[in-house]
Design an enzyme around this catalytic site. Structure first.
Site, mmCIF file in Angstrom:
data_model
loop_
_atom_site.group_PDB
_atom_site.id
_atom_site.type_symbol
_atom_site.label_atom_id
_atom_site.label_comp_id
_atom_site.label_asym_id
_atom_site.label_seq_id
_atom_site.Cartn_x
_atom_site.Cartn_y
_atom_site.Cartn_z
ATOM 1 N N GLN A 122 8.377 -6.740 -0.629
ATOM 2 C CA GLN A 122 7.294 -6.968 -1.444
ATOM 3 C C GLN A 122 6.230 -6.129 -1.658
ATOM 4 O O GLN A 122 5.464 -6.145 -0.676
ATOM 5 C CB GLN A 122 6.705 -8.469 -0.490
ATOM 6 C CG GLN A 122 7.701 -9.589 -1.057
ATOM 7 C CD GLN A 122 6.925 -10.954 -0.705
ATOM 8 O OE1 GLN A 122 6.865 -11.766 0.195
ATOM 9 N NE2 GLN A 122 6.201 -11.262 -1.752
ATOM 10 N N PHE A 123 6.190 -5.463 -2.412
ATOM 11 C CA PHE A 123 4.794 -4.574 -2.596
ATOM 12 C C PHE A 123 3.606 -5.195 -2.753
ATOM 13 O O PHE A 123 2.481 -4.728 -2.691
ATOM 14 C CB PHE A 123 5.132 -3.605 -3.802
ATOM 15 C CG PHE A 123 4.855 -4.232 -5.338
ATOM 16 C CD1 PHE A 123 5.957 -4.964 -5.753
ATOM 17 C CD2 PHE A 123 3.746 -4.304 -5.877
ATOM 18 C CE1 PHE A 123 5.849 -5.664 -6.968
ATOM 19 C CE2 PHE A 123 3.503 -4.949 -7.195
ATOM 20 C CZ PHE A 123 4.529 -5.683 -7.484
ATOM 21 N N THR A 124 3.565 -6.579 -3.096
ATOM 22 C CA THR A 124 2.383 -7.094 -3.487
ATOM 23 C C THR A 124 1.500 -7.473 -2.057
ATOM 24 O O THR A 124 0.530 -7.919 -2.042
ATOM 25 C CB THR A 124 2.672 -8.510 -4.051
ATOM 26 O OG1 THR A 124 3.461 -9.301 -3.494
ATOM 27 C CG2 THR A 124 3.271 -8.575 -5.481
#
Lengths: 109, 109
Positions: free
Chosen positions: B37-39
Site C-alpha cells: 500500500q503506497f498510500t
C-alpha cells in the site's frame, strides 16, 4: 482535534469521474465510522509481547473519543457511525483500493 | 526486513484459551496476507490533497515487497497469501477486536 477532524472530512481520497483521487468524503456525501483502538499505541520495539502502556486510560480516552465524534459530526454536517468504546467487536469492511492513510495530529504544520 | 518479518510472525497478538493476547500467528497455525500500500506513505501535513512523493517507485518497491513475502514464508514455514502489487483491489475482511498495530522497522532496538 479540530485540525484532525477537518483533515479527515476534507482529505481528497476518493476518485472523481476521471478516476483521480480528488473528492473528499464531504464532497461525496459519504459516511464516516469512528472506532477507538488502543492497540494503535502498541509498542513493538522490544520482545514479542506488545506494550500498551502508552495508551490513555479510559477516564482520559473516552472524553477525547466523544469530542472527536462531535467534531466530525460538526464538520460533516450529519451524524456519524461509531464503535463501542473498549468493546471487543468484529468490524466487517471492504478495503477498497486498498487505501490506508495515517494522520498524526502531532505532525501538522 | 528480517527483523520486521520475525516480529510479525512472533508477535503475541492472538488470544489464548484464557482470553489473553498471548499467542502468535506461528503458535496459532494461522495464515498471513500481505498487501502492498503506497498510500501508507501519504503525507497529510499540508492542504487536503495527500502527497505520495515519499513512496518508493515500483522498480524499488516490487523487489522489497517480494523479498518481504519470501522472508515471511521462511519464518512462518508455509506459503502466505499476497495482494497484487500496484493493483486496485477490494480487500474484504473482518477486523476482529479490532486490533491494529503499526510496526516501523526504523523504530527497532
Amino acid at each position: 482535534m479540530e485540525w484532525l477532524s477537518a483533515k479527515i472530512v476534507n482529505l481528497r481520497i476518493f476518485n472523481d469521474a476521471a478516476g483521480v483521487m480528488n473528492v473528499s468524503v464531504l464532497d461525496d456525501g459519504g459516511d464516516i465510522i469512528v472506532v477507538s483502538q488502543f492497540t494503535l499505541h502498541a509498542s513493538t520495539r522490544k520482545g514479542n509481547r506488545p506494550s500498551y502502556i502508552k495508551a490513555a486510560n479510559p477516564e482520559i480516552a473516552i472524553p477525547v473519543y466523544e469530542k472527536m465524534i462531535r467534531s466530525l459530526e460538526g464538520n460533516l454536517g450529519k451524524k456519524i457511525q461509531t464503535g463501542e468504546f473498549g468493546a471487543d467487536m468484529k468490524v466487517s469492511l471492504v478495503n477498497d483500493g486498498p487505501v490506508t492513510i495515517l494522520i498524526d495530529s502531532k505532525n501538522k504544520v
